[in-house]
Write a protein that holds these residues in place. Structure first.
Motif, mmCIF file in Angstrom:
data_model
loop_
_atom_site.group_PDB
_atom_site.id
_atom_site.type_symbol
_atom_site.label_atom_id
_atom_site.label_comp_id
_atom_site.label_asym_id
_atom_site.label_seq_id
_atom_site.Cartn_x
_atom_site.Cartn_y
_atom_site.Cartn_z
ATOM 1 N N ILE A 85 -115.322 -4.812 -81.488
ATOM 2 C CA ILE A 85 -114.294 -5.851 -81.654
ATOM 3 C C ILE A 85 -113.160 -5.320 -82.516
ATOM 4 O O ILE A 85 -111.985 -5.463 -82.187
ATOM 5 N N PHE A 131 -111.057 -2.832 -80.675
ATOM 6 C CA PHE A 131 -110.223 -3.525 -79.678
ATOM 7 C C PHE A 131 -109.006 -4.142 -80.358
ATOM 8 O O PHE A 131 -107.873 -4.003 -79.897
ATOM 9 N N ARG A 132 -109.268 -4.791 -81.480
ATOM 10 C CA ARG A 132 -108.178 -5.438 -82.213
ATOM 11 C C ARG A 132 -107.138 -4.411 -82.653
ATOM 12 O O ARG A 132 -105.930 -4.628 -82.471
ATOM 13 N N ARG A 174 -105.096 -3.273 -79.727
ATOM 14 C CA ARG A 174 -104.161 -4.319 -79.262
ATOM 15 C C ARG A 174 -102.976 -4.421 -80.216
ATOM 16 O O ARG A 174 -101.846 -4.586 -79.778
#
Lengths: 212, 468
Positions: A183, A186-187, A190
């Motif tokens: 997670i 991914f953050r 992004r």
């Protein structure tokens, strides 16, 4: 939430389509803390007349031992209020059998250990005919995705992921936090590629200061 | 060559952190909107002793219980307690709060877009089914329950199975007095409240392209009433013009980068959908519900059906609905007397909705009482600047503050038992506007027409010679 695999109880019918979340729990009861118990709010305005007296022939009023409901299509359509599920669970209902469910209602149900078991319209009709306005002995088996009411034995439809969740009584948050590293990366990715996706800071005040 | 992809495909893959063997994906959440009703979720978080994972992406709004009158001194202690609970949770977790007296306050699905919190390409969650509204911007936006709200608070992610894709194309153009609300009631009447179950709808076609952002939001908002998980419209120049310079929207280089990414979002030519439905805009008339489900809707020029002539699966429901609504089958919809009207809600409480209603009401008197609750404090201020509030009050309607109000009645704005209300809201469920209340859903212009005549009325003749 405790998981479960099998349940033996009593089934009754609510022979209506589109029993929406506003019927399952009218909005005016939703500010109550859960600790009060939501069972008394279940289908309140159908179970009671305008003066607050119980409607004697409403199925749930006639059979207070019901643990399984057999209902028409599109059960739980409408709002996202999880309180609709709390009302069912707190009233002792473990399973709702219907041809279809509102999408949000069904995930809320599974998150609270309530089984949304899907049968075809024809199968639901058969069960309704069999039960009539009586309650009947019923058995649910989540492992086998099978249910039996009287002589009727049917395989019900249930998403595999939901099956696992109902059996294990898992809390998604713990499962998810096991993926914490994924997670976070991914953050970070992004944030690097799509910085526009973060809200523009409004001012230099720390967040929350607009709270009164 | 790569497979043509839908808007849904693109949004989904942009947010997918991982996919489990059973096909469920873990998705990144860009915006999480919470309201007073989120108290169960905050309670779950407290029980775990957990913090909010991304307070910078979480925004709190007072709307469901917001009083529309006398905000300074809230009379109902239960309402007061619900709002205080949200304030305390927002403070404890350092969340931006749009509080009751904030100039940015309003209904969460009106506030998100108008603040620029809603953008194309985002995944937006909120513990409210009408979160589908935000899909009008080309975002993946869907409502979730309290357990899932707690999950998003704790992890900023959500587990979801990818919905089926459905495209509803509306060709041609809408006639005068016909709006996005009528498109929505029309397709829901045709396909039923379960017609789009398990689907993500993309609305397309010339009549959708021609809609303003307000109209697109109404259309996406009502997706849930047809059973859909979410609704979307591909972003275009109308979307970008709406968002530019909104308070939380990206600025400068970030805005330019956003524009570049958003231009790639529309479904590719040749992309395939699981389901396709086509409507013709020119065939759509102002539409009204006659029963207790949004699918029980017809053009205002029609008569109430005889349940015996309906599909057997729907006949019992129709009988029960007519009994509750106290209406006979075979009666013309036009001319049914209403006791009151309501204009507002996340479906139709935006500035354009108020303008459409005001165009009908200007210089006329309402024959029945009614309430106008703008979707946000900003909509209210804008309407007052345009003088719309005077049109409403001179017509005899009450002009009140913004919130969910009489759409759901949590703040005490209720329709009395047995009373009939022409309403610009989203649900005509039994008791939705109050125990025993009878709701007829329709567009804001149609609500205004009902106010003027005191009956359900085709708005079109009332618009002759007026700029609608």
């Amino acid at each position: 939430m405790a998981g479960w695999r099998t349940h033996a109880g009593r089934a009754i019918t609510l022979p209506h389509d589109n029993i929406d979340t506003d019927q399952l729990i009218p909005a005016r009861f939703m500010s109550a803390p859960r600790s009060e118990g939501y069972g008394k709010f279940l289908l309140h305005d159908l179970r009671h007349d305008a003066d607050g007296a119980e409607v004697p022939d409403f199925p749930l009023n006639r059979h207070d031992d019901a643990t399984i409901l057999v209902a028409g299509r599109n059960f739980g359509s409408g709002s996202s209020r999880e309180a609709a599920v709390y009302a069912l669970v707190d009233a002792g209902i473990t399973t709702v059998i219907a041809p279809s469910f509102g999408d949000i209602f069904a995930s809320n149900a599974v998150n609270n250990g309530l089984l949304p078991a899907r049968l075809s319209e024809r199968q639901v009709k058969q069960l309704m005919m069999h039960l009539g306005d009586q309650s009947g002995a019923a058995r649910i088996d989540i492992d086998a995705k099978e249910l039996r009411i009287g002589d009727h034995s049917f395989a019900f439809e249930l998403d595999d992921g939901w099956q696992t969740k109902l059996i294990n009584g898992w809390d998604d948050i713990d499962l998810t936090l096991a993926h914490r590293d994924q997670i976070h990366s991914f953050r970070d990715q992004r944030l690097k590629t799509s910085r526009w996706a973060w809200p523009t800071a409004q001012d230099q005040e720390p967040p929350g200061t607009r709270a009164q | 060559m790569t497979q043509p992809r839908t808007l849904l495909d693109k949004l989904w893959s942009a947010h997918e952190i991982l996919k489990r063997e059973d096909g469920t994906s873990l998705l990144w959440v860009d915006r999480h909107l919470v309201h007073e009703g989120s108290h169960h979720a905050f309670g779950k978080l407290a029980a775990r002793g957990a913090d909010v994972a991304a307070p910078d992406l979480t925004f709190a709004v007072v709307d469901h219980y917001a009083p529309t009158r006398q905000r300074e001194r809230i009379a109902d202690p239960q309402v007061s307690r619900m709002i205080d609970t949200l304030r305390n949770n927002a403070k404890q977790h350092r969340l931006q709060l749009f509080d009751l007296m904030d100039p940015g306050q309003g209904i969460v699905h009106v506030v998100g877009p108008e603040q620029g919190l809603t953008l194309p390409g985002l995944l937006i969650n909120c513990g409210d089914s009408h979160t589908s509204t935000h899909g009008a911007f080309g975002a993946l936006a869907f409502g979730i329950g309290a357990t899932e709200v707690a999950h998003v608070l704790a992890t900023q992610t959500i587990w979801q199975k990818k919905p089926k894709s459905m495209r509803i194309t509306v060709d041609g153009s809408l006639g005068p007095g016909v709006s996005a609300k009528d498109i929505a009631l029309n397709w829901i009447a045709r396909l039923g409240t379960g017609g789009a179950q398990g689907c993500a709808i993309e609305y397309a076609g010339s009549a959708v392209r021609d809609l303003s952002m307000e109209g697109r939001m109404t259309l996406c908002n009502l997706s849930i009433e047809g059973g859909a998980r979410l609704g979307m419209v591909a972003p275009d120049e109308v979307t970008f013009a709406y968002l530019k310079d909104r308070p939380y929207a990206p600025k400068g280089a970030d805005w330019d980068a956003g524009l570049e990414d958003w231009a790639n979002l529309p479904s590719d030519d040749g992309a395939e959908f699981d389901l396709e439905v086509t409507l013709h805009g020119d065939d759509i008339a102002p539409t009204v519900t006659w029963g207790t489900s949004p699918e029980q809707a017809l053009p205002v020029t029609e008569t109430i059906p005889d349940p015996a002539t309906l599909d057997p699966g729907k006949a019992d429901a129709a009988r029960a609905a007519l009994d509750y609504m106290d209406l006979p089958s075979g009666r013309a919809l036009e001319g049914i007397a209403v006791d009151q009207v309501f204009l507002g809600s996340c479906t139709n409480g935006r500035i354009e909705d108020l303008r459409a209603a005001a165009a009908v009401l200007a210089g006329r008197r309402a024959k029945v009482p009614g309430m106008v609750s703008p979707g946000s404090a900003q909509v209210k201020a804008q309407a007052e600047q345009e003088g719309l509030d005077r049109i409403f009050t001179e017509a005899g309607l009450d002009w009140v503050a913004s919130g969910c109000s009489m759409c759901v009645g949590m703040n005490g704005d209720l329709v009395a038992p047995g009373k009939r209300c022409a309403s610009s809201t989203n649900r005509n469920f039994r008791g939705r506007q109050g125990p025993g209340a009878r709701t007829h859903l329709m567009s804001p212009a149609m609500v205004a027409a009902a106010a003027v005549t005191g009956t359900i009325t085709d708005v079109r003749p009332l618009l002759h010679g007026r700029a609608a």
